[in-house]
Design a protein around this motif. Structure first.
Motif, short mmCIF file in Angstrom:
data_model
loop_
_atom_site.label_atom_id
_atom_site.label_comp_id
_atom_site.label_asym_id
_atom_site.label_seq_id
_atom_site.Cartn_x
_atom_site.Cartn_y
_atom_site.Cartn_z
N ALA A 150 0.82 -1.31 0.02
CA ALA A 150 0.14 -0.13 -0.01
C ALA A 150 0.96 1.16 -0.13
N GLU A 164 -11.39 2.32 0.94
CA GLU A 164 -11.13 1.91 -0.49
C GLU A 164 -12.10 1.84 -1.34
N LYS A 193 -4.53 4.62 3.91
CA LYS A 193 -4.22 3.07 4.02
C LYS A 193 -4.09 2.46 5.20
N GLN A 218 -5.03 -5.85 5.13
CA GLN A 218 -5.11 -4.35 4.37
C GLN A 218 -5.88 -3.67 5.55
N SER A 252 -6.72 -0.51 5.87
CA SER A 252 -6.98 0.81 5.21
C SER A 252 -8.20 1.51 5.95
N ALA A 254 -9.66 -2.60 -3.23
CA ALA A 254 -8.28 -2.72 -2.97
C ALA A 254 -7.73 -3.84 -4.06
#
Length: 416
Positions: A234, A313, A240, A308, A310, A316
């Motif tokens: 990322a 998003e 992120k 992930q 984040s 992703a």
């Protein structure tokens, strides 16, 4: 043959850029000729562009959108440089007045608004012009085409652009493509009047290419690490949530989980802050920044878990790529999360918080059976979706005017 123009900013390492390459690799060049215009010919992915798409010459005025204000003025683009100064001042002022935590989207809109009078138009007329990355003012204002198409890669419930300014731009497009149903839904909550223009087309993925790239031999410290290895691919940016990842690993370390390491492939504006956070929490040996990598797949391949973390998003790209490599995947419960994975089946969705990330990792660390279930379900899935391009070909048909709102754009004479 129909003439197509596709526009984006550059080919720096990123999910949007990887999805563009995949689309271009799978494009129907028997029926379409494709010109690609990048505002700046820079980025490690430049050499991955297929030869069948013609990369057009850089236009100096447009390169400024990938330069600092100082560089822009040094290159004697004085009017554009001054417009950038005004955009920053006005965006910062609005951010303070309205309490906007991240006024960057509004600043980007103003940057284009003020610079537009000083930017040249495209001379060639196209059958279809595609703007692949927001903001879409270049295709909207500077290109003449029978049809115009714009892409949505982000979750609009999490950003704060100027709606009136954006709406004027969106209305110049015949079709708007969202990369997921959740992405479409969040967009239409802001722009309900554009409903008839929006359709969903997933990012094109190439499992064979990803698996081949994952086998490439390169310097990879993860190979020598015998701990439980987490990986994230990322940008180092607020969106992120890499700062939350550092804090989550600290919580796990404080609970006695010393056998977990976390690797991050990527770069970005928050790198200095994240390095300071790693040092402050004494995690130099276990939270490791690998920097920019043209090929992230060998790192994903070596991981025990892909995470992930984040804050938001659209969809992703890296999550899907980790699934292709049959890795157990955990993502935070950002608004579009349920469109990315089936919770408990091919991925795990944790609470979007530092504590939630730590608890999710703890559960997956302790539960090998769950990790195997997630991996096995990814292994049997078919991630090849090149047939998604049929949706694009259908709307690119210049004789097909369904879902078009408003009147055709006036003719534009070009000067490039």
């Amino acid at each position: 043959m129909n003439n197509i123009l596709i526009a984006s900013f550059d080919m720096e390492v990123g999910g949007v850029e990887r999805s563009l390459i995949s689309m271009l690799e799978n494009f129907d060049y028997k029926n379409y000729t494709v010109d690609l215009i990048l505002h700046k010919h820079q980025g490690d992915f430049l050499n991955l562009l297929p030869n069948k798409a013609s990369l057009l010459t850089e236009v100096p005025q447009y390169t400024t959108f990938r330069k600092s204000i100082g560089e822009t003025i040094k290159d004697r683009h004085y009017s554009i440089g001054i417009s950038r100064v005004f955009s920053k001042i006005n965006a910062d002022l609005k951010g303070r007045l309205k309490g906007i935590a991240e006024p960057g989207y509004y600043q980007m809109q103003l940057m284009w608004k003020y610079a537009l009078p000083f930017l040249p138009k495209v001379e060639k007329e196209y059958d279809v012009a595609i703007s692949y990355l927001w903001p879409h003012y270049f295709i909207a204002e500077k290109v003449k085409a029978k049809k115009k198409i714009a892409w949505i890669h982000t979750d609009y419930s999490t950003i704060e652009p100027d709606k009136k300014m954006d709406l004027k731009m969106w209305q110049q497009f015949d079709h708007i493509i969202a990369v997921s149903e959740a992405c479409k839904t969040s967009f239409l909550k802001k722009y309900s009047e554009l409903e008839n223009k929006v359709l969903v087309m997933e990012n094109i993925t190439s499992p064979d290419f990803i698996k081949k790239m994952a086998s490439e031999e390169l310097e990879n410290p993860m190979i020598r690490d015998n701990r439980f290895k987490i990986v994230t691919v990322a940008r180092l940016s607020h969106a992120k949530g890499i700062d939350n990842a550092v804090k989550a690993l600290k919580l796990l370390r404080d609970k006695g989980y010393s056998n977990i390491s976390w690797y991050v492939v990527g770069y970005g504006g928050e790198e200095a802050m994240i390095k300071e956070l790693i040092s402050k929490n004494g995690l130099e040996d276990s939270f490791i920044l690998l920097g920019k990598q043209t090929n992230p797949y060998p790192f994903i391949k070596e991981a025990d878990l892909y995470v992930q973390p984040s804050r938001y998003e659209g969809k992703a790209v890296t999550v899907g790529e980790a699934q292709i490599l049959t890795k157990p995947v955990m993502i935070t419960n950002y608004p579009t999360a349920s469109s990315q994975v089936k919770d408990g089946f091919d991925g795990y969705i944790c609470e979007l918080s530092i504590k939630g990330i730590a608890q999710g990792i703890e559960r997956l660390y302790k539960n090998l059976q769950l990790r195997n279930t997630l991996s096995n379900n990814c292994e049997t899935a078919d991630f090849n979706n090149s047939n998604e391009l049929e949706k694009l070909y259908k709307i690119m048909d210049i004789n097909n005017n369904h879902s078009f709102l408003g009147t055709k754009k006036d003719s534009i004479k070009g000067v490039i």
